[in-house]
Scaffold this active site. Structure first.
Site, PDB file in Angstrom:
ATOM      1  NE  ARG A 183      50.930  38.056  -7.613  1.00 12.28           N
ATOM      2  CZ  ARG A 183      51.021  37.841  -6.298  1.00 12.28           C
ATOM      3  NH1 ARG A 183      50.134  37.100  -5.677  1.00 12.28           N
ATOM      4  NH2 ARG A 183      51.985  38.373  -5.601  1.00 12.28           N
ATOM      5  CB  THR A 227      53.044  35.234  -3.991  1.00 13.20           C
ATOM      6  OG1 THR A 227      52.925  36.654  -3.755  1.00 13.20           O
ATOM      7  CG2 THR A 227      52.897  34.490  -2.676  1.00 13.20           C
ATOM      8  CG  ASP A 367      46.476  45.439   3.771  1.00 11.14           C
ATOM      9  OD1 ASP A 367      47.663  45.565   3.435  1.00 11.14           O
ATOM     10  OD2 ASP A 367      45.805  44.412   3.536  1.00 11.14           O
TER      11      ASP A 367
HETATM   12 CA    CA Z   1      48.908  43.723   2.891  1.00  9.10          CA
END
Ligand code: CA
Length: 754
Positions: A183, A227, A367
């Site tokens: 990113r 990331t 999540d």
């Molecule tokens: Ca996750």
């Protein structure tokens, strides 16, 4: 820089004699002195008044270091803290350290935006997701791409200054839950900082792309990935990582930006209780966990994306991820809050000392990360101004917290969600809907939002003039069910959720639509805690946002468009084709007195009806840069080298292989490759596969062999030959294709001579 072809693993190919020439910026701590240039930035009156009243944006006259050499990345802490006063640059991915993604530039505004045109573009040589926001400073633009590669461009011309490829082992993709993305980078004191997918933190020379230092920030035996964007606070590079779908324990680390030496590390969840806790607050956190599965599996809580810094309070805010495994019944049987999962945590950036935290989803089981973008801002309430931290995490509530104390100021649903009815402002805790706890009821349930979140990593933007936060919202749901039994999978996901059993619920009468429902740009009033308006997307998907003082917000979409909307009411004022899906957020900056807007495009497949036009990338990944009156054009079709076809630049590495290798390669190519890629490495009318002479893999032996032998691009139609071709043979084929590419380059050069 014309002689610098490409930097691989830190090695820069320069003409002889230039190899070790060091720019002064490499050694000195350069402060942005130069000749101060005053840029006058006229603002709409209302915006001006609010900006002046808003301490973060007081200084609107910019001092631009015009004498800074191109690519010096001569960024100091002072310059970073005052980035809002230097809007000609876009010095961090979030715009400033507070990460509002707002620019005081207004040359491109409501009146002028219809004349916004493409200034230049560059093809990106990967076809995975492009999630980075460009960073622009001292005449250079730095972008990271899929596979953690970095490109540096001259912002005036788009010329490539250098390219860097950390050569991440392609097998590492197996540890990346959500594509091999990156990113963005950070800049500081002549260097560019990259977090690579394989867990390395790498400092590059801003002028040459040469590797200055590299440290491994993770246990390479564990499925950690990076990331996210490094943040640089007072000479410390702060970086987290991902992996909470697998089997990891989350943490965030600070490294000395000059040396790569570790300064501090803050663990988000407790480890083995028989060993001393790394931080005092982990003893307290451990009392909110049950059993011993969590520390054996990892617990999760990874810091994979959102962070912001408040220079006034000298505090960094980091977002923490979901539990590992997701299912709390397996992770922490009997419940508990499971600190510090799904939390916004305030830390001292110099020492890593804990200040406060706010947990968005205690004992999360769906999540529901709180790693989404965080921003520090001044909000104007009826009773006065307040310094706040804002986040719209996956769970669907928009949180406003006092930046100094962490006190919850508001938590309102920004979209329809079904796991909780509301947040109790007295306790600061969500009031859950009992049926959402599939691990307790042992009954499958459809919950909104699903694991992809009502808002994920896609950057939101805050406009201090309108007082609105613009959030890319994805309305979706997911079916969760507890598995009959759980066994640890050492290689892959460890969610402990049985998705298949849950999915049967969609077939029942009255069930919600499966999965993705709709997506839109939400204009959210954080003071009132309610929606102002929304812009619905024609094609489902989220894309990052930018707000500007031109009363505009900019966003791409999944239909293949980049658009500007009026910030006050969302009316679309301008749009341009991107030929690609867009997930990344734009940046804006000045070049020679002209405002530019840049965006990285490309993600997953092509938009419906779009053909491939980029020879280097199956999803048309590119960086696109716009200015008023630009004259560049995207190609309308895939370029070829046939007569009358548009020319594309060919840029192979030097042909250094022996004649014998090239001849062996020619024979092997004819036997194995020609049927798809064309005889003599020139695709004909019937060829189904790309022109390899233009392949981005040519300079990368570590990319070529995994593709040709191991099938790294099998899902894109390039099956691996496996043991049928020896590495010696595939090396020879590579040497032949490089030779053919150089032949083509020489022919093109000859034709261009007058
Ligand atoms: Ca996750």
């Amino acid at each position: 820089m014309a002689g610098v072809r490409r930097s691989l693993a830190g090695e820069v190919n320069r003409p002889p004699g230039q190899r070790n020439r060091e720019h002064p910026a490499d050694r000195r701590n350069i402060s942005p002195k130069g000749c101060p240039v005053r840029i006058h930035l006229p603002l709409p009156q209302a915006v001006s008044a609010l900006l002046v009243a808003t301490s973060a944006y007081v200084a609107l006259n910019a001092q631009v270091p015009s004498s800074s050499p191109v690519g010096a990345a001569a960024v100091s802490h002072d310059r970073l803290v005052k980035a809002h006063a230097e809007p000609a640059s876009w010095m961090t991915t979030g715009g400033t350290l507070q990460e509002p993604r707002f620019s005081p530039l207004d040359q491109i505004g409501e009146q002028t935006v219809p004349n916004l045109k493409l200034a230049w573009f560059k093809d990106i040589d990967t076809e995975r997701g492009q999630e980075a926001t460009p960073v622009v400073v001292d005449g250079a633009m730095y972008v990271s791409t899929a596979w953690s590669m970095v490109k540096a461009y001259d912002v005036r011309t788009g010329a490539v200054l250098w390219e860097y490829d950390p050569d991440v082992a392609r097998a590492k993709a197996a540890d990346a839950c959500c594509d091999v993305v990156n990113r963005g980078v950070a800049v500081w004191n002549g260097k560019v900082y990259l977090g690579a997918l394989d867990g390395r933190l790498i400092a590059l020379d801003g002028r040459s792309g040469r590797e200055v230092w590299s440290v491994q920030t993770t246990d390479t035996a564990a499925p950690y990935t990076i990331t996210g964007v490094p943040r640089i606070i007072k000479g410390n590079v702060i970086i987290g990582n991902g992996g909470s779908e697998y089997r990891v324990r989350g943490y965030v680390t600070a490294y000395d930006a000059e040396t790569g030496r570790q300064v501090w590390r803050w663990w988000t969840v407790p480890g083995d209780p028989s060993r001393p806790y790394e931080q005092p607050e982990l003893a307290r956190a451990a009392r909110t966990w049950r059993g011993d599965a969590y520390w054996k599996i990892g617990g999760g809580g990874t810091v994979w994306d959102g962070m912001a810094y408040d220079p006034e309070l000298d505090t960094i805010y980091v977002g923490t991820g979901n539990g590992n495994p997701w299912n709390q019944g397996i992770r922490s049987p009997g419940g508990g809050d499971n600190l510090f999962l799904a939390s916004i945590v305030a830390l001292d950036p110099g020492t890593g000392r804990y200040k406060w935290h706010y947990q968005t989803t205690p004992g999360e089981s769906w999540d529901y990360t709180a790693t989404q973008p965080i921003m520090v801002a001044d909000l104007v309430y009826p009773r006065g101004r307040r310094r706040v931290v804002m986040q719209a995490p996956k769970n669907g509530f928009f949180y406003v917290l006092d930046a100094k104390t962490g006190q919850l100021l508001s938590a309102e649903k920004f979209s329809p969600l079904t796991w909780a009815t509301h947040v109790d402002m007295r306790t600061g805790r969500p009031v859950e809907v009992d049926s959402a706890r599939y691990e307790i009821t042992q009954r499958p349930v459809i919950v909104a939002p699903g694991a992809l979140g009502m808002h994920n990593w896609h950057p939101m933007a805050f406009h201090p003039g309108t007082g609105l936060v613009y959030v890319p919202v994805t309305v979706n749901n997911a079916a969760y069910a507890a598995p009959k039994a759980f066994t640890l999978n050492p290689q892959g996901f460890n969610t402990a959720v049985d998705f298949a059993s849950g999915a049967a619920l969609y077939d029942q009468p009255g069930a919600p639509a499966r999965g993705n429902v709709e997506s839109y740009i939400l204009a959210w009033d954080p003071v009132k805690g309610k929606e102002a308006w929304r812009i619905k997307n024609d094609v489902y998907g989220a894309s990052g946002l930018l707000a500007t003082a031109g009363n505009l917000i900019f966003s791409g979409n999944h239909k293949g468009e980049f658009s500007a909307y009026r910030a006050t009411d969302g009316v679309r004022l301008w749009t341009a084709p991107t030929q690609a899906r867009v997930v990344a957020a734009p940046a804006t900056f000045m070049v020679d007195g002209q405002q530019h807007v840049a965006i990285l495009v490309g993600a997953r497949g092509l938009p419906d009806g779009q053909t491939r036009t980029n020879p280097l990338s199956a999803n048309n990944s590119r960086v696109l840069v716009f200015k008023l009156g630009g004259t560049a054009m995207l190609p309308s079709a895939m370029p070829t080298t046939g007569a009358g076809a548009p020319r594309i630049r060919i840029n192979p590495p030097l042909a250094t292989a022996s004649n014998e290798a090239v001849i062996a390669g020619e024979q092997a190519y004819a036997a194995n490759c020609a049927v798809c890629h064309g005889a003599t490495a020139i695709p004909g009318a019937g060829s189904i596969a790309p022109d390899l002479r233009y392949s981005g893999l040519l300079p990368i032996r570590n990319g070529w062999n995994p593709t040709v032998r191991d099938g790294d691009r099998a899902q894109r139609g390039m099956p691996g030959f496996g043991a049928r071709l020896s590495q010696e043979t595939t090396d020879a084929i590579l040497a032949y294709v490089i030779k053919r590419a150089n032949d083509e380059k020489a022919e093109q050069s000859a034709q261009q001579r007058p």
